[in-house]
Enzyme design. Structure first.
Site, PDB file in Angstrom:
ATOM      1  CG  ASP A  55      -1.804   1.186   1.317  1.00  0.00           C
ATOM      2  OD1 ASP A  55      -2.327   1.611   0.282  1.00  0.00           O
ATOM      3  OD2 ASP A  55      -1.972   1.711   2.438  1.00  0.00           O
ATOM      4  CG  ASP A 105      -1.487   7.644   0.747  1.00  0.00           C
ATOM      5  OD1 ASP A 105      -0.541   8.432   0.612  1.00  0.00           O
ATOM      6  OD2 ASP A 105      -2.371   7.490  -0.114  1.00  0.00           O
ATOM      7  N   GLY A 133     -10.036   9.374  -2.192  1.00  0.00           N
ATOM      8  CA  GLY A 133     -10.264  10.771  -1.858  1.00  0.00           C
ATOM      9  C   GLY A 133     -11.563  11.335  -2.416  1.00  0.00           C
ATOM     10  NE  ARG A 168     -10.631   9.218   2.650  1.00  0.00           N
ATOM     11  CZ  ARG A 168      -9.438   8.952   2.128  1.00  0.00           C
ATOM     12  NH1 ARG A 168      -8.569   9.914   1.913  1.00  0.00           N
ATOM     13  NH2 ARG A 168      -9.116   7.709   1.843  1.00  0.00           N
ATOM     14  CB  SER A 185      -3.539   7.691  -3.259  1.00  0.00           C
ATOM     15  OG  SER A 185      -3.769   7.751  -1.885  1.00  0.00           O
ATOM     16  CE  LYS A 201      -1.616  13.437 -14.016  1.00  0.00           C
ATOM     17  NZ  LYS A 201      -2.080  14.777 -14.488  1.00  0.00           N
TER      18      LYS A 201
END
Length: 319
Positions: A82, A84, A126, A129, A200, A203
């Site tokens: 993973d 993050d 994100g 989220r 995520s 980029k």
């Protein structure tokens, strides 16, 4: 002991529970369960303090007692990380800050504090989220009204957030976690495939790999990130895609995760999973993990290495 019986004893003698780290040196408390699947209430796990070297010597002794020399342990076909919380502890002082700077630029009147963002991390991705947060608390006055326009609005926020986050990475304000580079170098040096599998933005993940691990390593690491799969963790899709693309069997892969949603994804894909706890996930329940540590670790405090990952593939763990 007859050869057949010795082989059976060798394969069943040690079935361990979760490995978790002590805070000093290599001392790793290990819960060892009985070989037979006895009821949980009847088990009385013993706790022993084992260094990496001691575990190797112990494994050799067990195999020798079962009769004959031990076969070489097969290395994992792939190590899947993973991003993050595993490569870099990015969430609190990286992604959260970048989200808040984006909200401020757009004058949305929204700010995510540390505690709130910890709760939002239970949602993978994100864009997902932000959407879940606005659906629950109400959409900002400056946001569009239709679903399609809101989808574009969220995408534009996430694009800007990613730009701000990448600037943090390029300035190297967020360092690699201990042991990451060491374990990746060990794997690449022995021909083990390495990939990063993240919810995520691609980029942002590429920036972390390239800027913090360097372009030479980045060329050898495959990245699966962002919207490369339609369903994000805890769905196993990204790990299944990784094993298929890399041409390896899921059962020969070892995943390094830091969260329960990542752990669920790895286990649902049929892979072994080591958890390295991060700032936001330290108190989560990792009962289904194959091993749990505070980090991967660098000398003199190495928590685990490639050989540990290889042995993990040969071991049946019971709770």
């Amino acid at each position: 002991m007859a050869p057949a019986a010795a082989a059976a004893a060798s394969s069943t003698l040690l079935r361990a529970g979760t490995f978790s780290t002590a805070r000093s040196g290599h001392c790793l408390p290990t819960r060892v369960a009985a070989a037979s699947r006895t009821p949980a209430a009847a088990r009385s796990p013993a706790t022993t303090c084992l260094s990496v070297g001691a575990r190797r010597r112990g494994a050799e002794a067990v195999r020798a007692s079962a009769g004959g020399a031990a076969p070489a342990t097969s290395l994992p076909a792939a190590l899947l990380f993973d991003c993050d919380g595993v490569l870099v502890d990015t969430e609190k002082d990286g992604h959260r800050i970048s989200f808040n700077e984006t909200f401020a630029e757009r004058e949305l009147g929204v700010s995510w504090n540390v505690e709130l963002y910890g709760e939002l991390l239970k949602i993978g991705g994100g864009k997902e989220r932000m959407t879940a947060y606005f659906n629950k608390t109400g959409w900002p006055a400056k946001s569009p009204k239709t679903d399609d326009e809101r989808k574009e609005f969220i995408a534009s926020l996430h694009k800007r957030k990613t730009e701000l986050f990448m600037a943090l990475i390029e300035k190297k304000l967020l360092p690699l976690r201990p042991g990451v580079q060491r374990l990746i170098d060990e794997a690449l040096g022995k021909g083990v495939k390495v990939a990063v599998c993240s919810t995520s933005n691609e980029k942002a993940v590429s920036a972390i790999v390239s800027c913090l691990l360097g372009p030479d390593r980045a060329e050898k690491i495959t990245i699966f990130a962002g919207d490369v799969v339609p369903r994000k963790k805890p769905d196993p899709a990204i790990y299944i895609l990784a094993s298929t693309t890399l041409g390896v069997d899921p059962s020969s892969c070892v995943v390094v995760e830091d969260s329960t949603i990542g752990l669920a994804a790895a286990k649902a894909a049929g892979m072994k999973c080591i958890v390295t706890k991060s700032g936001y996930t330290a108190e989560e329940d990792f009962g289904t993990a194959d091993a749990v540590f505070d980090c991967i670790g660098d000398p003199p405090e190495v928590r685990f290495d490639l050989e540990f990952c290889a042995n993990l593939l040969q071991t049946q763990f019971v709770s």
